[in-house]
Design a protein around this motif. Sequence first.
Motif, PDB file in Angstrom:
ATOM      1  N   VAL A  83      -7.963 -17.089 -34.521  1.00  0.00           N
ATOM      2  CA  VAL A  83      -7.807 -16.712 -35.933  1.00  0.00           C
ATOM      3  C   VAL A  83      -6.431 -16.079 -36.172  1.00  0.00           C
ATOM      4  CG1 VAL A  83     -10.266 -16.499 -36.396  1.00  0.00           C
ATOM      5  CG2 VAL A  83      -9.018 -14.525 -35.487  1.00  0.00           C
ATOM      6  N   LYS A  84      -5.500 -16.352 -35.279  1.00  0.00           N
ATOM      7  CA  LYS A  84      -4.098 -15.915 -35.402  1.00  0.00           C
ATOM      8  C   LYS A  84      -3.955 -14.389 -35.446  1.00  0.00           C
ATOM      9  CE  LYS A  84      -1.927 -20.036 -37.284  1.00  0.00           C
ATOM     10  NZ  LYS A  84      -0.981 -20.570 -38.267  1.00  0.00           N
ATOM     11  N   LYS A  85      -4.791 -13.702 -34.685  1.00  0.00           N
ATOM     12  CA  LYS A  85      -4.615 -12.268 -34.483  1.00  0.00           C
ATOM     13  C   LYS A  85      -3.984 -12.059 -33.109  1.00  0.00           C
ATOM     14  CE  LYS A  85      -8.421 -10.526 -37.349  1.00  0.00           C
ATOM     15  NZ  LYS A  85      -9.692  -9.770 -37.342  1.00  0.00           N
ATOM     16  N   MET A  86      -2.919 -11.295 -33.071  1.00  0.00           N
ATOM     17  CA  MET A  86      -2.215 -11.055 -31.814  1.00  0.00           C
ATOM     18  C   MET A  86      -2.417  -9.612 -31.384  1.00  0.00           C
ATOM     19  SD  MET A  86      -0.300 -12.282 -29.381  1.00  0.00           S
ATOM     20  CE  MET A  86       0.396 -13.805 -30.012  1.00  0.00           C
ATOM     21  N   ALA A  87      -3.212  -9.418 -30.337  1.00  0.00           N
ATOM     22  CA  ALA A  87      -3.410  -8.073 -29.800  1.00  0.00           C
ATOM     23  C   ALA A  87      -2.106  -7.584 -29.169  1.00  0.00           C
ATOM     24  CB  ALA A  87      -4.519  -8.086 -28.759  1.00  0.00           C
ATOM     25  N   TYR A  88      -1.923  -6.281 -29.166  1.00  0.00           N
ATOM     26  CA  TYR A  88      -0.683  -5.729 -28.625  1.00  0.00           C
ATOM     27  C   TYR A  88      -0.482  -6.116 -27.169  1.00  0.00           C
ATOM     28  CZ  TYR A  88       2.967  -2.356 -27.530  1.00  0.00           C
ATOM     29  OH  TYR A  88       4.148  -1.777 -27.131  1.00  0.00           O
ATOM     30  N   GLU A  89      -1.584  -6.147 -26.385  1.00  0.00           N
ATOM     31  CA  GLU A  89      -1.451  -6.477 -24.969  1.00  0.00           C
ATOM     32  C   GLU A  89      -1.081  -7.935 -24.733  1.00  0.00           C
ATOM     33  OE1 GLU A  89      -5.972  -6.654 -25.828  1.00  0.00           O
ATOM     34  OE2 GLU A  89      -4.230  -5.458 -26.434  1.00  0.00           O
ATOM     35  N   ASP A  90      -1.301  -8.803 -25.754  1.00  0.00           N
ATOM     36  CA  ASP A  90      -0.963 -10.224 -25.616  1.00  0.00           C
ATOM     37  C   ASP A  90       0.428 -10.547 -26.137  1.00  0.00           C
ATOM     38  OD1 ASP A  90      -3.368 -11.121 -24.462  1.00  0.00           O
ATOM     39  OD2 ASP A  90      -4.362 -11.162 -26.409  1.00  0.00           O
ATOM     40  N   ALA A  91       0.998  -9.676 -26.952  1.00  0.00           N
ATOM     41  CA  ALA A  91       2.235 -10.007 -27.661  1.00  0.00           C
ATOM     42  C   ALA A  91       3.394 -10.296 -26.706  1.00  0.00           C
ATOM     43  CB  ALA A  91       2.605  -8.872 -28.614  1.00  0.00           C
ATOM     44  N   THR A  92       3.634  -9.406 -25.753  1.00  0.00           N
ATOM     45  CA  THR A  92       4.762  -9.616 -24.840  1.00  0.00           C
ATOM     46  C   THR A  92       4.530 -10.809 -23.915  1.00  0.00           C
ATOM     47  OG1 THR A  92       5.240  -7.248 -24.929  1.00  0.00           O
ATOM     48  CG2 THR A  92       6.324  -8.507 -23.200  1.00  0.00           C
ATOM     49  N   PRO A  93       3.344 -10.957 -23.303  1.00  0.00           N
ATOM     50  CA  PRO A  93       3.112 -12.155 -22.496  1.00  0.00           C
ATOM     51  C   PRO A  93       3.284 -13.447 -23.289  1.00  0.00           C
ATOM     52  CG  PRO A  93       1.434 -10.519 -22.023  1.00  0.00           C
ATOM     53  CD  PRO A  93       2.222  -9.999 -23.178  1.00  0.00           C
ATOM     54  N   PHE A  94       2.800 -13.458 -24.544  1.00  0.00           N
ATOM     55  CA  PHE A  94       2.952 -14.653 -25.367  1.00  0.00           C
ATOM     56  C   PHE A  94       4.428 -14.948 -25.624  1.00  0.00           C
ATOM     57  CE2 PHE A  94       3.426 -16.773 -29.442  1.00  0.00           C
ATOM     58  CZ  PHE A  94       2.546 -17.839 -29.323  1.00  0.00           C
TER      59      PHE A  94
END
Length: 798
Positions: free
Chosen positions: A523-534
Amino acid sequence: MSDKQPEWQAEQARVDEVVLQVDRRMETLEEQTSGTHSEMVDIRKNFWDDVTVNFEDAVEMAESFASLKQQAEVLSERERTHLHASRQLRTLRKLKSSPYFGRIDFLENGEPTADQVYLGIASFRAQGSEQDLIYDWRAPIASLYYDYPPGPAQLTTPAGQIRGELLLKRQFVIRDGEIVSLFDTGVTIGDELLQEVLGRQSDAQMRSIVGTIQREQNRIIRNERSRLLLVQGAAGSGKTSAALQRVAYLLYRFRGSLSADQIVLFSPNPMFNSYVSTVLPELGEENMQQTTFQDYLAARLGHSFKLENPYAQLEYALRAEKEHGYEARMSGIRYKATTGFVRLIDGYLGVLGGAGIIFRDVRFKDEVLATGEDIGAYFYGLDRSIAVPNRMRLTAEWLLGLLKARQKAAQQEDWVDQAVDLLDKETYLRAHQTLKRQNRKLKADSFDDFDRERELLGQYVVMEAVKPVRSRIKKLTFVDIRSTFLRLFLSSEIAARAAAHAGIELPESWECICKDTIDRLLVKKMAYEDATPFLYVVERIRGFQTNTSVRHVLIDEAQDYTAFQFAYLQRLFPFGRFTALGDLNQSIQAHAGAEESTGFKALAALHKEAETETIVLKQSYRSTRPIVEFTSMLIPGGEEIQPFNRDGLRPKLSVAGNRDGLHALIRERLDALAAEGNRTIAVICKTAAQSLLVYEALHGVPAIRLVESETSSFEPGIAVIPSYLAKGVEFDAVLVYDASGSHSGYGQESDRKLFYTVCTRAMHELHLFALGSAGPFLQGPIEGYYDTAPKSADVQTH
């Protein structure tokens, strides 16, 4: 020294002479700035006077252009002169009030007399003289003041080592040109000066500390060798202050080859940027670039995802313990902070080099120019030894070739004629000008021929239709990064291959982590812990957008960064030297406690050991001795923290039987603290939600304000602030809201470092309030380090 002593009188006479010379220089500069300002106004006012440009006459146009260029250069030169003089004036005004803070007498070996060196925030010499009356604190000789007691000393200069004897080391406090205090001292900057500086009320901005720099801080400031400088320091040890003086030193030392815009500071939040914003200008330097890591992520990802910030993540960790899915989310937060996850993503990228990247169809109008399958086949048909980003560029060139062929064929299609018929007059003229620029042989009367006109307008229409497609291809948007990233979590087989490629094992909670990650990203929500890896995956596939101009990167509160964030920053600034500052005892982010997720191990692993230096600061200067002794009891190893010997009140605990009573006690204490003249007071709450409730309960208290994650300025008064936003900032007095062991207080072992961080914000007074009873961190031997409020009808006392 008494003011009747000849030594004091002689020093005051010298101050008077220096102030007189500063006054003379200021008069000269003020005349210059006044003159250049008038010139600038005249040039700007008359810039376009008597300038007529005849576009039909090439010679006249060239002459007019040359005249304009000359005037612009004159104006630019005047502006530079005016700016330089204005900066000098600002520095001189500071020198007039307090010309210097230190003096050393150094006798070089083999010389008959000693040099007297006076140190201030900038160098100054009288007009016509070749001798400095004041030396800049950053000059090589100033290191003698910071590093040595009277006795044998040596100095490293560009010309080599100079040895000799330090005969005298004297400190001054000078205000408005008058010596307030004067004393001789030993190896450390004297307690008298520190007492005078540290005993003041807090300001809305951090102060420069050049007069009180200690030996270990000086090592931080003047370090030129290390590519990575790690500073682990106790709360209040001056880490940030020393780092900012380091920036000032580097700008002075490498003036001409290093500028402020080649230095970037990553600070914990926007308010902290405001807090430290005056330090460099106070020293006569321009501010470096200041940002937060979250701001960088938002700039890169905010347009594509609903991006979570670190404070929302921490709020979740502190408040959502009873919500469904909490353990799965927390497992993911902790695992994604580790070097193990960095290795897993690197392993996945290795797998993607051979297969697995998902591509989108490339369309021109409603037609598929190349399917995702076609693009994948072309990409993976290229030589596998070519790096993935380079293969992407080759694939883009292939697609641009297909688009060019399609563009040529489209010019004969019916939709083009229809589009030409719909062109308005403005677009028609714009098309004419565009085509004329592209084809110098096209004459103005070429549009008289109907067929030629139709052909050229058709070319324009197709060219405009192709433009957005060409732009998307060049930006490599045909790569579906989100789906590619998700594939790692969707396919257990691919995850296993990635782990095997990296030589690691997946965590036991991997399945739960995958489900939690998938639910958000779909649903295009980016958790903070995923942002840098993404973002790391984006850059590794499309090619890193590196910043090669930045030469120094400072990371404050570095203990809160993850292994992934360090790895990303290292790639982002390939030519940057890193200075990382932090305190492991203040690791309060949601991932705190994850193996290798906090601290400096992950960052140190990215640098050669020979290029890395670690400096540990154990002395705490911010708080009074009673406060430091109390806070040291809160953490393991706290006995190593050395309090500065500044007396003050012991922390005090008040326990209320109900929330109304708690708020009444806090109001009473706020009134008393304000009446005593405290300029900055903080009511520190555990979470943002709690802060809002407390702020509403204290409505009507004068000068009270709510600090939120978006708050961009640090101001005097009473701040109601969540725990994690108070990091890095100090207050005259701190009131800790609800130090009980309840869920809204600090009852879990995981709350220990958060509670320590909150309490160490206080400079002069620390007041603890609890609802019902004191929390576990306030029980046991620590009870001997704080006082309890007397009983009253409304208060339960611990």
